[in-house]
Design a protein around this motif. Sequence first.
Motif, mmCIF file in Angstrom:
data_model
loop_
_atom_site.group_PDB
_atom_site.id
_atom_site.type_symbol
_atom_site.label_atom_id
_atom_site.label_comp_id
_atom_site.label_asym_id
_atom_site.label_seq_id
_atom_site.Cartn_x
_atom_site.Cartn_y
_atom_site.Cartn_z
ATOM 1 N N HIS A 22 -2.380 -9.942 -18.421
ATOM 2 C CA HIS A 22 -1.279 -10.422 -19.131
ATOM 3 C C HIS A 22 0.132 -9.645 -18.462
ATOM 4 O O HIS A 22 0.930 -10.516 -18.389
ATOM 5 N N GLN A 23 0.143 -8.293 -18.115
ATOM 6 C CA GLN A 23 1.107 -7.729 -17.531
ATOM 7 C C GLN A 23 1.568 -8.314 -16.010
ATOM 8 O O GLN A 23 2.879 -8.432 -15.883
ATOM 9 N N LYS A 24 0.371 -8.593 -15.506
ATOM 10 C CA LYS A 24 0.579 -9.234 -14.010
ATOM 11 C C LYS A 24 1.426 -10.498 -14.070
ATOM 12 O O LYS A 24 2.268 -10.718 -13.697
ATOM 13 N N GLU A 25 0.785 -11.394 -15.044
ATOM 14 C CA GLU A 25 1.419 -12.771 -15.040
ATOM 15 C C GLU A 25 2.720 -12.571 -15.678
ATOM 16 O O GLU A 25 3.749 -13.236 -14.868
ATOM 17 N N ILE A 26 3.207 -11.819 -16.347
ATOM 18 C CA ILE A 26 4.506 -11.698 -17.111
ATOM 19 C C ILE A 26 5.347 -11.520 -15.828
ATOM 20 O O ILE A 26 6.527 -11.923 -15.662
ATOM 21 N N LEU A 29 5.874 -13.828 -13.234
ATOM 22 C CA LEU A 29 6.738 -15.083 -13.593
ATOM 23 C C LEU A 29 8.266 -14.516 -13.367
ATOM 24 O O LEU A 29 9.211 -15.140 -13.128
ATOM 25 N N TYR A 30 8.504 -13.205 -13.966
ATOM 26 C CA TYR A 30 9.820 -12.865 -13.949
ATOM 27 C C TYR A 30 10.401 -12.333 -12.490
ATOM 28 O O TYR A 30 11.595 -12.913 -12.020
ATOM 29 N N TYR A 31 9.537 -11.303 -11.597
ATOM 30 C CA TYR A 31 10.012 -11.002 -10.390
ATOM 31 C C TYR A 31 10.002 -11.759 -9.172
ATOM 32 O O TYR A 31 10.765 -12.261 -8.601
ATOM 33 N N ILE A 54 7.361 -5.442 -22.472
ATOM 34 C CA ILE A 54 6.342 -5.589 -21.480
ATOM 35 C C ILE A 54 6.850 -5.498 -20.193
ATOM 36 O O ILE A 54 6.159 -4.598 -19.491
ATOM 37 N N ILE A 55 8.089 -6.005 -19.614
ATOM 38 C CA ILE A 55 8.554 -5.817 -18.605
ATOM 39 C C ILE A 55 9.174 -4.377 -18.003
ATOM 40 O O ILE A 55 8.740 -3.869 -17.054
ATOM 41 N N LYS A 56 9.683 -3.788 -19.062
ATOM 42 C CA LYS A 56 10.242 -2.556 -19.167
ATOM 43 C C LYS A 56 9.159 -1.359 -19.108
ATOM 44 O O LYS A 56 9.465 -0.662 -18.287
ATOM 45 N N ARG A 57 8.061 -1.751 -19.845
ATOM 46 C CA ARG A 57 6.872 -0.767 -19.683
ATOM 47 C C ARG A 57 6.309 -0.941 -18.343
ATOM 48 O O ARG A 57 5.638 0.201 -17.812
ATOM 49 N N VAL A 58 6.026 -2.186 -17.897
ATOM 50 C CA VAL A 58 5.497 -2.193 -16.307
ATOM 51 C C VAL A 58 6.409 -1.658 -15.457
ATOM 52 O O VAL A 58 5.922 -0.724 -14.736
ATOM 53 N N GLU A 59 7.872 -1.875 -15.419
ATOM 54 C CA GLU A 59 8.585 -1.240 -14.711
ATOM 55 C C GLU A 59 8.421 0.536 -14.650
ATOM 56 O O GLU A 59 8.349 1.264 -13.473
ATOM 57 N N SER A 60 8.363 1.007 -15.890
ATOM 58 C CA SER A 60 8.025 2.269 -16.152
ATOM 59 C C SER A 60 6.733 2.973 -15.406
ATOM 60 O O SER A 60 6.738 3.836 -14.736
ATOM 61 N N LEU A 61 5.633 1.997 -15.484
ATOM 62 C CA LEU A 61 4.339 2.333 -15.075
ATOM 63 C C LEU A 61 4.313 2.267 -13.662
ATOM 64 O O LEU A 61 3.822 3.250 -12.757
#
Length: 152
Positions: A22-26, A29-31, A54-61
């Motif tokens: 789910h994180q990967k897909e979002i 799509l965004y980047y 989700i995007i901010k959480r993934v960026e942080s990860l």
Amino acid sequence: MIEKKEHFNLLLDVYSNLLTEHQKEICQLYYEEDLSLQEIAENYKISRNAVFDIIKRVESLLEEYEEKLGLVKKEKKEQKKKVLIQIVFPLKDKEKLLSNVKVDYQLFSFEENIMVQILTNLSKVDKLVKDITSSINHYDLHILKIEKEVKK
């Protein structure tokens, strides 16, 4: 903004397997697809804020993964080395040419020192490339002189 997207695209390329599907897909799509938060939210039938979170959480990860593992940094360093090798090998060809006409190798110790500096000090690449260019021009003049002497 473009640099930020490029940076996170690189991080995604390297660390995407550590994310949920789910994180990967979002994030893709965004980047990569350049969809807006609203467009992604509509596709997944979630709120715009949820997409943003989700995007901010993934960026942080991703930043945390890079800080701990440094794989993107290592890849960039390897790419710089490859570029430098492409610059340095033509210099070695000039060295061979001059040795064929029995020119004293001492004339080229400066060139060799520059090559060593390039390979050991990647943070100064721009300045050293300019020095190498100047050195090549200088040695081209020497080659012309040597060719004239050989013809005599």
